[in-house]
Design a protein around this motif. Structure first.
Motif, PDB file in Angstrom:
ATOM      1  N   PRO A   1     -12.781  10.534  -5.236  1.00 19.37           N
ATOM      2  CA  PRO A   1     -11.554  10.727  -4.439  1.00 19.37           C
ATOM      3  C   PRO A   1     -10.649   9.500  -4.522  1.00 19.37           C
ATOM      4  CG  PRO A   1     -13.383  10.162  -3.003  1.00 19.37           C
ATOM      5  CD  PRO A   1     -13.959  10.283  -4.386  1.00 19.37           C
ATOM      6  N   ASN A   2      -9.981   9.328  -5.654  1.00 15.03           N
ATOM      7  CA  ASN A   2      -9.159   8.143  -5.890  1.00 15.03           C
ATOM      8  C   ASN A   2      -7.666   8.419  -5.757  1.00 15.03           C
ATOM      9  OD1 ASN A   2      -8.944   9.718  -8.146  1.00 15.03           O
ATOM     10  ND2 ASN A   2      -9.634   8.165  -9.606  1.00 15.03           N
ATOM     11  N   ALA A   3      -7.312   9.548  -5.163  1.00 18.17           N
ATOM     12  CA  ALA A   3      -5.915   9.879  -4.897  1.00 18.17           C
ATOM     13  C   ALA A   3      -5.681   9.899  -3.388  1.00 18.17           C
ATOM     14  CB  ALA A   3      -5.552  11.233  -5.505  1.00 18.17           C
ATOM     15  N   LEU A   4      -4.425   9.716  -2.991  1.00 16.91           N
ATOM     16  CA  LEU A   4      -4.072   9.693  -1.578  1.00 16.91           C
ATOM     17  C   LEU A   4      -3.311  10.956  -1.209  1.00 16.91           C
ATOM     18  CD1 LEU A   4      -2.754   6.012  -1.294  1.00 16.91           C
ATOM     19  CD2 LEU A   4      -5.036   6.859  -0.715  1.00 16.91           C
ATOM     20  N   SER A   5      -3.629  11.496  -0.048  1.00 20.59           N
ATOM     21  CA  SER A   5      -2.854  12.600   0.499  1.00 20.59           C
ATOM     22  C   SER A   5      -1.873  12.011   1.517  1.00 20.59           C
ATOM     23  CB  SER A   5      -3.789  13.616   1.171  1.00 20.59           C
ATOM     24  OG  SER A   5      -3.057  14.659   1.769  1.00 20.59           O
ATOM     25  N   LEU A   6      -0.578  12.058   1.195  1.00 20.75           N
ATOM     26  CA  LEU A   6       0.453  11.422   2.016  1.00 20.75           C
ATOM     27  C   LEU A   6       1.388  12.462   2.608  1.00 20.75           C
ATOM     28  CD1 LEU A   6       1.444   8.534  -0.440  1.00 20.75           C
ATOM     29  CD2 LEU A   6      -0.060   8.346   1.532  1.00 20.75           C
ATOM     30  N   THR A   7       1.752  12.264   3.854  1.00 20.45           N
ATOM     31  CA  THR A   7       2.789  13.116   4.436  1.00 20.45           C
ATOM     32  C   THR A   7       4.177  12.624   4.025  1.00 20.45           C
ATOM     33  OG1 THR A   7       2.702  11.786   6.451  1.00 20.45           O
ATOM     34  CG2 THR A   7       1.360  13.776   6.392  1.00 20.45           C
ATOM     35  N   ASP A   8       4.291  11.300   3.749  1.00 21.58           N
ATOM     36  CA  ASP A   8       5.528  10.720   3.221  1.00 21.58           C
ATOM     37  C   ASP A   8       5.148   9.940   1.966  1.00 21.58           C
ATOM     38  OD1 ASP A   8       7.813   9.381   2.549  1.00 21.58           O
ATOM     39  OD2 ASP A   8       8.173   8.545   4.537  1.00 21.58           O
ATOM     40  N   PRO A   9       5.555  10.403   0.775  1.00 21.89           N
ATOM     41  CA  PRO A   9       5.128   9.761  -0.476  1.00 21.89           C
ATOM     42  C   PRO A   9       5.479   8.283  -0.594  1.00 21.89           C
ATOM     43  CG  PRO A   9       6.154  11.894  -0.898  1.00 21.89           C
ATOM     44  CD  PRO A   9       6.394  11.577   0.548  1.00 21.89           C
ATOM     45  N   ALA A  10       6.425   7.795   0.182  1.00 24.36           N
ATOM     46  CA  ALA A  10       6.847   6.406   0.076  1.00 24.36           C
ATOM     47  C   ALA A  10       6.271   5.511   1.168  1.00 24.36           C
ATOM     48  CB  ALA A  10       8.374   6.319   0.099  1.00 24.36           C
ATOM     49  N   ASP A  11       5.497   6.084   2.075  1.00 29.62           N
ATOM     50  CA  ASP A  11       5.027   5.323   3.230  1.00 29.62           C
ATOM     51  C   ASP A  11       3.505   5.344   3.286  1.00 29.62           C
ATOM     52  OD1 ASP A  11       4.579   4.077   5.601  1.00 29.62           O
ATOM     53  OD2 ASP A  11       5.732   5.470   6.841  1.00 29.62           O
ATOM     54  N   PRO A  12       2.828   4.207   3.063  1.00 32.99           N
ATOM     55  CA  PRO A  12       1.367   4.193   3.082  1.00 32.99           C
ATOM     56  C   PRO A  12       0.782   4.429   4.468  1.00 32.99           C
ATOM     57  CG  PRO A  12       2.236   1.960   2.876  1.00 32.99           C
ATOM     58  CD  PRO A  12       3.393   2.892   2.718  1.00 32.99           C
TER      59      PRO A  12
ATOM     60  N   THR B   1       1.374   6.839   6.260  1.00 35.21           N
ATOM     61  CA  THR B   1       1.250   8.290   6.486  1.00 35.21           C
ATOM     62  C   THR B   1       0.095   8.891   5.692  1.00 35.21           C
ATOM     63  OG1 THR B   1       2.798   8.803   4.691  1.00 35.21           O
ATOM     64  CG2 THR B   1       3.728   8.451   6.890  1.00 35.21           C
ATOM     65  N   ILE B   2      -0.875   8.067   5.344  1.00 35.00           N
ATOM     66  CA  ILE B   2      -2.037   8.563   4.596  1.00 35.00           C
ATOM     67  C   ILE B   2      -2.840   9.521   5.460  1.00 35.00           C
ATOM     68  CG2 ILE B   2      -4.205   7.905   3.499  1.00 35.00           C
ATOM     69  CD1 ILE B   2      -2.935   5.272   2.720  1.00 35.00           C
ATOM     70  N   ALA B   3      -2.989  10.735   4.969  1.00 32.04           N
ATOM     71  CA  ALA B   3      -3.777  11.733   5.697  1.00 32.04           C
ATOM     72  C   ALA B   3      -5.238  11.686   5.286  1.00 32.04           C
ATOM     73  CB  ALA B   3      -3.203  13.134   5.452  1.00 32.04           C
ATOM     74  N   GLY B   4      -5.522  11.059   4.150  1.00 26.41           N
ATOM     75  CA  GLY B   4      -6.892  10.965   3.681  1.00 26.41           C
ATOM     76  C   GLY B   4      -6.941  10.834   2.170  1.00 26.41           C
ATOM     77  N   LEU B   5      -8.139  10.656   1.661  1.00 24.92           N
ATOM     78  CA  LEU B   5      -8.346  10.622   0.222  1.00 24.92           C
ATOM     79  C   LEU B   5      -8.546  12.029  -0.305  1.00 24.92           C
ATOM     80  CD1 LEU B   5     -10.809   7.598  -0.059  1.00 24.92           C
ATOM     81  CD2 LEU B   5      -8.359   7.596  -0.497  1.00 24.92           C
ATOM     82  N   THR B   6      -8.216  12.234  -1.569  1.00 24.67           N
ATOM     83  CA  THR B   6      -8.386  13.557  -2.168  1.00 24.67           C
ATOM     84  C   THR B   6      -8.656  13.402  -3.659  1.00 24.67           C
ATOM     85  OG1 THR B   6      -7.423  15.773  -2.348  1.00 24.67           O
ATOM     86  CG2 THR B   6      -5.924  13.893  -2.642  1.00 24.67           C
ATOM     87  N   TYR B   7      -8.806  14.531  -4.348  1.00 28.46           N
ATOM     88  CA  TYR B   7      -9.145  14.556  -5.773  1.00 28.46           C
ATOM     89  C   TYR B   7      -7.955  15.076  -6.570  1.00 28.46           C
ATOM     90  CZ  TYR B   7     -13.871  14.273  -3.838  1.00 28.46           C
ATOM     91  OH  TYR B   7     -14.996  13.892  -3.143  1.00 28.46           O
ATOM     92  N   ALA B   8      -7.401  14.217  -7.412  1.00 34.75           N
ATOM     93  CA  ALA B   8      -6.245  14.610  -8.217  1.00 34.75           C
ATOM     94  C   ALA B   8      -6.685  15.467  -9.402  1.00 34.75           C
ATOM     95  CB  ALA B   8      -5.510  13.361  -8.714  1.00 34.75           C
ATOM     96  N   ARG B   9      -5.756  16.241  -9.920  1.00 40.76           N
ATOM     97  CA  ARG B   9      -6.026  17.064 -11.091  1.00 40.76           C
ATOM     98  C   ARG B   9      -6.209  16.183 -12.325  1.00 40.76           C
ATOM     99  NH1 ARG B   9      -7.581  22.187 -10.780  1.00 40.76           N
ATOM    100  NH2 ARG B   9      -6.490  22.663 -12.715  1.00 40.76           N
ATOM    101  N   LEU B  10      -7.044  16.649 -13.259  1.00 42.09           N
ATOM    102  CA  LEU B  10      -7.362  15.841 -14.428  1.00 42.09           C
ATOM    103  C   LEU B  10      -7.757  16.739 -15.589  1.00 42.09           C
ATOM    104  CD1 LEU B  10      -8.043  12.980 -15.681  1.00 42.09           C
ATOM    105  CD2 LEU B  10     -10.382  13.379 -14.880  1.00 42.09           C
ATOM    106  N   ALA B  11      -7.363  16.330 -16.790  1.00 45.32           N
ATOM    107  CA  ALA B  11      -7.863  16.926 -18.028  1.00 45.32           C
ATOM    108  C   ALA B  11      -8.350  15.786 -18.917  1.00 45.32           C
ATOM    109  CB  ALA B  11      -6.778  17.728 -18.736  1.00 45.32           C
ATOM    110  N   VAL B  12      -9.423  16.018 -19.644  1.00 44.66           N
ATOM    111  CA  VAL B  12     -10.005  14.987 -20.506  1.00 44.66           C
ATOM    112  C   VAL B  12     -10.228  15.585 -21.887  1.00 44.66           C
ATOM    113  CG1 VAL B  12     -11.939  13.411 -20.869  1.00 44.66           C
ATOM    114  CG2 VAL B  12     -11.125  13.852 -18.550  1.00 44.66           C
TER     115      VAL B  12
END
Length: 510
Positions: free
Chosen positions: A321-332, A334-345
């Motif tokens: 879980p190395n991504a952040l769930s933000l209610t405001d993308p510019a304001d740390p 407003t972090i709602a929690g950690l989450t899992y970003a999409r990925l292709a390898v």
């Protein structure tokens, strides 16, 4: 996915009472005695099991050595087919339970086995973040069941263990799967299973299957670094070319370090946190349990003379879980929690004999496709990861392995410019060197091993010494340490230095 917690009238909320522990101990003893007696009476289908272990029908399951089919070399999975000795895999015959060969005149062949194991691992450094002086203190019972037929087989690998650190009794089903062979060109395994591929030794580039990093750093057997998932695996073979397709309908992430057992560095507060912190355990936001959020893995592999080649593909999420769930993308704030970003390898590997040893090279491109420009501080940047390795027997029964690993973060300038915590971001180029030394002694009853990770740019180190000794045929002991050091407390191994521990593990197999 965490193991299931025991919840009974005597064991509310997973916290065992004395009665619950007594019942668990009785169950352990009864199962061990019953299973041992049954195992002596049940005929072993060794010919059947060996035929399957040598065949290419279960490529993603496990490999015993890096000289097997392309991609199946992770030493941590040498015990996945449940060699009774765990870390004595190279000494005993592999227990491959996926037979599709002759059943020796029987409609079905059955096999039962397992082990009882105790583990204790105290910290050897003072921790300001963790209240518990032990990272592990547990008693474990493993039950292995196999049923094999000419075209179908089933297997079960289940653990129940009393965990004194978490004060819980856990049930962890590592394998409950069915294998079907459709001739020499097709096979399928579905159910809960442990999967692995790639050419790295404790380094995983194209292996995007779940890992359990807590187990890795507290002294459990190497096989427990790989976590199970509920998946459907299909294999297609045509002469010397094979294709593996694996689908996990519900996303299964790593069992990551969340602060409950092992402390780690949290950039939000700028310090190492553990079970003393109100911020732990970390509970990330999971993707919706929909089929579109499942993961798909693919591998095309084959040989060209003595060279083993493989190409890999993956579509899903980052396993941590190395991504952040933000209610405001510019304001740390407003972090709602950690989450899992999409990925292709997308990746490839090569392995071939060289100068009396074995050479391997592997590469992977991590496509963080929701933020390829690297402008979002809430999403990890895309990366290129590369690995070069070489192993050789220098002297009789003395093995050496070397690896060089590179991690290159794309759009690094954008990352630093927009990051909420630029001082804690990884370097644009992260280098890692590993060394493995293994020596067998005393008629192969004693193994002395050392594994070292060292990052020359981050100046942090992780050292894993271990001595294992086969006391008698069913009894083995392992003594080792997990030693972590680092110049900075925010680097990969530096953040774990307060978890430095020594451990002892005693296993009775049946």
């Amino acid at each position: 996915m965490k193991p299931t917690i025991c919840r009974t009238k005597q064991c509310r909320a997973g916290v065992p009472s004395l009665r619950c522990l007594a019942v668990a101990a009785t169950v352990f003893a009864a199962l061990a005695l019953a299973s041992g007696a049954f195992a002596q009476e049940a005929p072993r289908a060794e010919e059947v099991l060996e035929a399957e272990a040598e065949g290419p029908v279960d490529e993603a399951a496990v490999a015993e050595s890096p000289r097997e089919l392309a991609g199946e070399v992770e030493p941590v999975e040498e015990a996945q087919d449940d060699e009774d000795w765990g870390e004595f895999d190279d000494w005993d015959e592999e227990d491959g339970a996926d037979s599709g060969g002759s059943s020796g005149g029987r409609a079905w062949d059955f096999q039962i086995g397992g082990f009882v194991e105790g583990l204790i691992a105290p910290r050897v450094v003072r921790s300001s973040a963790s209240a518990n002086e032990f990272v592990a203190s547990e008693a474990r019972f493993r039950l292995n069941l196999d049923a094999t037929h000419e075209v179908v087989s089933a297997r079960f690998r289940g653990d129940v263990f009393a965990d004194a650190v978490a004060r819980r009794i856990w049930f962890d089903i590592r394998d409950a799967s069915i294998f079907v062979r459709g001739g020499s060109w097709f096979s399928m395994r579905f159910g809960r299973q442990v999967l692995t591929w790639g050419t790295g030794d404790f380094l995983f580039l194209n292996d995007l299957f779940p890992k359990d990093f807590n187990s890795f750093f507290i002294g459990r057997a190497d096989e427990y670094l790989k976590a199970p998932s509920n998946s459907v695996q299909t294999t297609f073979m045509m002469k010397k070319v094979g294709l593996d397709l694996i689908w996990t309908p519900i996303f299964e992430p790593d069992r990551f370090i969340d602060g409950q057992r092992l402390s780690f560095f949290n950039p939000l507060v700028g310090e190492i946190i553990g079970d003393r912190s109100p911020l732990t355990p970390i509970e990330p936001l999971f993707p919706d349990q929909r089929l579109r959020n499942g993961t798909v893995h693919g591998r095309l592999y084959g040989t060209a003379g003595v060279v083993e080649l493989a190409a890999y593909g993956y579509v899903g999420h980052w396993m941590q879980p190395n991504a952040l769930s933000l209610t405001d993308p510019a304001d740390p704030s407003t972090i709602a929690g950690l989450t899992y970003a999409r990925l292709a390898v997308y990746g490839a590997s090569l392995r071939a004999p060289l100068l009396g040893g074995l050479f391997n090279v592997e590469g992977a491109f991590y496509d963080s496709f929701t933020d390829r420009a690297g402008t979002s501080p809430a999403t990890p940047n895309s990366q290129f990861r590369g690995l070069v390795g070489y192993e050789r027997e220098l002297f009789p029964k003395f093995q050496m392995g070397l690896q060089y690993y590179l991690e290159y973060t794309l759009e690094h300038d954008e990352l630093i410019a927009r990051s909420f915590w630029p001082q804690y971001e990884p370097h644009e180029f992260r280098h890692l060197i590993t060394l493995r030394l293994n020596q067998l002694l005393v008629m192969d009853k004693l193994e002395v091993s050392l594994f070292v990770f060292f990052s020359p740019d981050e100046l942090d180190t992780y050292i894993r010494p271990r001595i294992t000794y086969k006391i008698a045929e069913p009894l083995a002991i392992a003594i080792g340490a997990n030693l972590m050091f680092g110049r900075d407390q925010y680097t990969f191994f530096g953040q774990l230095q307060q978890n430095t521990n020594v451990y002892a593990r005693l296993r009775y197999s049946f």
